[in-house]
Design a protein around this motif. Structure first.
Motif, mmCIF file in Angstrom:
data_model
loop_
_atom_site.group_PDB
_atom_site.id
_atom_site.type_symbol
_atom_site.label_atom_id
_atom_site.label_comp_id
_atom_site.label_asym_id
_atom_site.label_seq_id
_atom_site.Cartn_x
_atom_site.Cartn_y
_atom_site.Cartn_z
ATOM 1 N N CYS A 120 -1.579 -1.724 -9.130
ATOM 2 C CA CYS A 120 -1.133 -0.337 -9.288
ATOM 3 C C CYS A 120 -1.826 0.320 -10.475
ATOM 4 O O CYS A 120 -2.259 1.485 -10.390
ATOM 5 N N TYR B 15 3.453 5.582 -5.878
ATOM 6 C CA TYR B 15 3.210 5.474 -7.317
ATOM 7 C C TYR B 15 2.111 6.440 -7.755
ATOM 8 O O TYR B 15 2.251 7.146 -8.768
ATOM 9 N N LEU C 159 -7.108 3.248 -1.940
ATOM 10 C CA LEU C 159 -6.460 1.984 -2.295
ATOM 11 C C LEU C 159 -7.220 0.796 -1.741
ATOM 12 O O LEU C 159 -7.264 -0.271 -2.371
ATOM 13 N N ARG D 162 0.833 -1.207 0.000
ATOM 14 C CA ARG D 162 0.000 0.000 0.000
ATOM 15 C C ARG D 162 0.866 1.254 0.000
ATOM 16 O O ARG D 162 0.574 2.226 -0.687
ATOM 17 N N ARG E 190 2.177 1.797 -3.443
ATOM 18 C CA ARG E 190 1.148 2.271 -4.367
ATOM 19 C C ARG E 190 0.822 3.748 -4.132
ATOM 20 O O ARG E 190 0.508 4.473 -5.077
ATOM 21 N N GLU F 121 0.998 -7.212 -8.210
ATOM 22 C CA GLU F 121 1.065 -5.853 -7.662
ATOM 23 C C GLU F 121 1.020 -4.826 -8.783
ATOM 24 O O GLU F 121 0.397 -3.764 -8.644
#
Length: 338
Positions: free
Chosen positions: A283, A243, A264, A237, A240, A279
């Motif tokens: 994302c 990101y 998320l 998390r 992300r 993953e």
């Protein structure tokens, strides 16, 4: 990147026998690199004669740091000596920024440690728990599956204890008894993991009140596996969130981490319903959810395409992301012309 400078300082200050386990999967040809570096080393997987050259190259290796191949006493590996700074520097040159080295402090010597490490290559996980095998758990290509009836509620998997990121997930989650089982004859385990797990080198040390570890293979409990999964979810998390802030600066500007975590959570739930696994796919879906303010999850045409578009949903969401980015760019170009 691994904090090799701190690791070196800790190891040399210890003034006791230190050995290193290297993750062959992170090197092109680890046995050759160790041979070229004049390391005394042994593979930790048993080759029953059916392993391919690639499987043998990627096996973990135990290396001695107190001698090199030209040492007159190189074959007396059971007699430990202080760490050689020259060999340690040579090792860090080989490892570089990889999280592919786990250091074991063991006064009993390398031969004793080698025999112990061979007993923790394989561990048992409860079959009743849904988990992401991920990087920490992989089937051993050289192992035979267990058909022991008393272990019908567990499955035998490979414990990638040569990967420092795996150790950072697993060791803090173990019970005291299981930690003692992993340590075996060693006094300490030292490693440097990704910042997701720790900003500084991590270590586990033997305590005087540690119980006698249970006999037989290491068998993780449901609670231990749950803790490992919780650590993975939290780290994923955080990755992300970073990101999203990078990929969607305008949409995430001013948003708190708490707000993005809630986004998320919803993204993960809807992504799982679509069949997303990796993953990277999660994302991309999180990006799409931010870029469309959640509207994409309410589009039957898109969700059906991801679920049933012909390839795995992980691949389908990548195609959706490409087309969405192209559409958003075209929209922005039109808005700029108005």
């Amino acid at each position: 990147m691994a904090d090799n400078a701190s690791l070196k300082q800790i190891i040399l200050q210890a003034e006791q026998p230190v050995f290193v386990v290297l993750d062959g999967a992170q090197f092109e040809d680890l046995p050759k690199s160790l041979f070229d570096g004049d390391f005394v080393h042994k593979p930790l997987y048993l080759d029953r004669g059916n392993g391919t050259a690639d499987q043998l190259r990627t096996a973990p290796q135990l290396a001695w740091l107190d001698r090199d191949w030209h040492d007159v006493d190189k074959d007396n590996t059971g007699q430990p000596r202080p760490t050689s700074e020259l060999m340690l520097d040579r090792l860090f040159d080989l490892v570089g920024e990889r999280h592919a080295a786990v250091f074991w402090f063991c006064d009993a010597g390398g031969d004793v440690l080698f025999r112990h490490l061979r007993t923790i290559n394989m561990i048992m996980l409860p079959t009743a728990v849904a988990m992401d095998r991920g990087k920490g758990y992989e089937g051993d290509p050289l192992a035979q599956p267990s058909d022991d009836a008393q272990n019908a509620d567990h499955e035998v998997v490979l414990f990638r204890h040569a990967d420092s990121n795996v150790m950072a997930q697993v060791l803090p989650s173990l019970t005291y008894a299981h930690l003692a089982r992993v340590l075996g004859p060693a006094q300490q385990i030292l490693y440097s993991a990704d910042p997701d797990w720790s900003e500084k080198p991590m270590r586990v040390s033997r305590a005087d009140d540690m119980p006698t570890p249970p006999a037989g293979p290491l068998k993780l409990t449901v609670q231990e596996v749950g803790e490992i999964e919780a650590k993975r979810s939290l780290a994923a998390r955080h990755r992300r969130i970073s990101y999203l802030r990078e990929a969607c600066p305008a949409e995430t500007q001013g948003a708190s981490n708490e707000a993005l975590e809630e986004h998320l959570r919803i993204s993960e739930e809807t992504g799982k319903q679509l069949g997303l696994v990796s993953e990277g796919a999660h994302c991309r879906w999180a990006y799409l959810m931010v870029a469309t303010r959640g509207q994409i999850a309410a589009s039957p045409a898109v969700t059906d395409y991801i679920r049933n578009g012909g390839t795995h949903p992980d691949d389908q969401v990548g195609l959706v992301m490409k087309s969405t980015i192209a559409a958003l760019r075209q929209q922005r170009q039109l808005e700029a012309c108005l």
